[in-house]
Design a protein around this motif. Structure first.
Motif, short mmCIF file in Angstrom:
data_model
loop_
_atom_site.label_atom_id
_atom_site.label_comp_id
_atom_site.label_asym_id
_atom_site.label_seq_id
_atom_site.Cartn_x
_atom_site.Cartn_y
_atom_site.Cartn_z
N GLU A 108 -0.66 11.14 7.80
CA GLU A 108 0.29 10.05 7.97
C GLU A 108 0.35 9.14 6.74
N ILE A 109 -0.64 9.27 5.86
CA ILE A 109 -0.73 8.38 4.70
C ILE A 109 -0.41 9.10 3.39
N MET A 163 -5.68 5.71 -0.16
CA MET A 163 -4.57 4.77 -0.33
C MET A 163 -4.10 4.67 -1.77
N HIS A 164 -4.78 5.37 -2.69
CA HIS A 164 -4.47 5.24 -4.12
C HIS A 164 -4.53 3.76 -4.54
N LEU A 222 -4.63 0.01 8.92
CA LEU A 222 -4.70 -0.76 7.68
C LEU A 222 -3.66 -0.33 6.65
N TYR A 223 -3.41 0.98 6.56
CA TYR A 223 -2.48 1.43 5.52
C TYR A 223 -1.06 0.94 5.74
N PRO A 224 -0.49 1.00 6.94
CA PRO A 224 0.85 0.43 7.11
C PRO A 224 0.90 -1.05 6.75
N LEU A 225 -0.15 -1.77 7.07
CA LEU A 225 -0.21 -3.19 6.70
C LEU A 225 -0.32 -3.36 5.19
N HIS A 226 -1.07 -2.45 4.55
CA HIS A 226 -1.17 -2.48 3.09
C HIS A 226 0.19 -2.26 2.45
N GLU A 280 -13.73 5.98 0.17
CA GLU A 280 -12.69 6.89 0.64
C GLU A 280 -11.35 6.17 0.79
N GLY A 281 -11.40 4.90 1.21
CA GLY A 281 -10.15 4.13 1.33
C GLY A 281 -9.43 4.01 0.00
#
Length: 342
Positions: A112-113, A233-234, A140-144, A228-229
């Motif tokens: 999904e990311i 998330m690059h 967290l990623y959608p919020l990022h 890993e995050g």
């Protein structure tokens, strides 16, 4: 490769291996041929797949002939030893261990990311993230993307099934032992011989100790969310201070997160962002006592997020609670989703 695939599952008899088979079946993955691999002691056992018995074979270097995709979930040592044999035989490896996660030539993927990272597989290997990291990043990623995350402070509440079948059996045995002795609530300490998997009794307890300790005082598990995050998330500047806790829950991890963002965030904006995120359910109505529960997400593909509130200690901060089945999104499901992308 043809439309159907020859799929191998390494560690097929383990907790995650069993879930991989269920995911392959439930998601109608185009399995033309299935090879189940495990240790010598498990060889000869049979497992069901689409109503048929499949015999487990011993994992050997030459077990991957003709395999298109090999799903590994048998520990880092096994992956390091046998993944090269699989790729040499022409298979693509999706590895659930920590063996290749931080290898620059191996994409670390939550579909999904960052599914696009799968376009480049120089070693023929794709890696599954740590279970707590994967579950946390689902929110967290959608919020990022919307607000630009800078750092998080998090505490995880991790189920014993994350350790494996022996840990599940130990928690069950400890609870049964206490109940059979007809003890009261203030007499819950069990005999030392009932404690084998964990360094301390897990029943009626919470252990702030998941994985081995580093010189920094953090554990390896706690550093995975930052390391890993950043890769998934690059986001090389991402920072995470995490405390990982093992709790007497059989299945599904929960994580309390306080996140600080580059841009101002409101609860309404955050909820709207999360409501659109794939693989994520928003369960957030405190007035009705509705929030994500380990019991509710156990056995389900989607993670759930709730308890959304402005963080009172961070600038541009948002606090939330997320729960997910670590055997599924944290392991087997994510691996099968990667295979689907491939």
């Amino acid at each position: 490769m043809s439309n159907t695939k020859h799929v191998a599952v390494v560690g097929a008899t383990g907790a995650v291996g069993v879930e991989m088979l269920r995911c392959l079946e439930q998601r109608n993955f185009p399995v033309g041929q299935l090879t189940l691999l495990a240790s010598a002691r498990s060889a000869g056992k049979t497992m069901k797949f689409k109503g048929e018995d499949v015999t487990v074979k011993e994992l050997t270097p030459d077990a991957f002939a003709g395999v298109d995709i090999a799903l590994f979930s048998a520990g880092g040592g096994i992956s390091k030893e046998f993944a090269p044999h699989a790729t040499k035989a022409g298979a693509i490896v999706v590895d659930n261990s920590s063996a290749f996660r931080m290898d620059d030539e191996v994409p670390l993927v939550v579909p999904e990311i960052n599914a696009a990272d799968l376009k480049n597989l120089p070693k023929g290997i794709a890696a599954n993230p740590n279970c707590t990291t994967a579950i946390t990043l689902m929110a967290l990623y959608p919020l990022h993307q919307a607000f630009g995350v800078k750092r998080v402070f998090a505490s995880s509440y991790q189920a014993v099934s994350g350790t494996g079948a022996q840990a599940i059996e130990e928690l069950e045995a400890q609870i049964r032992d206490w109940a059979s002795a007809d003890r009261k609530w203030d007499d819950v300490r069990l005999a030392a011989d009932k404690v084998k998997v964990y360094p301390h009794q897990i029943a009626f307890n919470a252990l702030p100790h998941v994985d081995s300790f580093l010189d920094s005082g953090y554990t390896k598990e706690e550093m995975k969310m930052e390391n890993e995050g950043r890769k998934i998330m690059h986001h090389p500047g991402f920072r995470a201070s995490v405390t990982c806790v093992r709790v007497p829950v059989f299945r599904a991890h929960s994580v309390a997160v306080s996140a600080e963002f580059e841009r101002p965030v409101t609860v309404a904006e955050a909820r709207a962002v999360l409501a659109k995120a794939p693989g994520l359910d928003v369960v957030d109505d405190p007035t009705l006592k509705q929030y994500p529960l380990a019991l509710d997400v156990a056995g389900k593909d989607n993670c759930a997020v709730g308890r959304l509130r402005l963080d009172c200690a961070l600038d541009n901060g948002l606090a939330f609670w997320i729960a997910g089945d670590q055997l599924l999104k944290g392991a087997a499901l994510n691996a099968v989703q990667i295979a689907e992308c491939l």
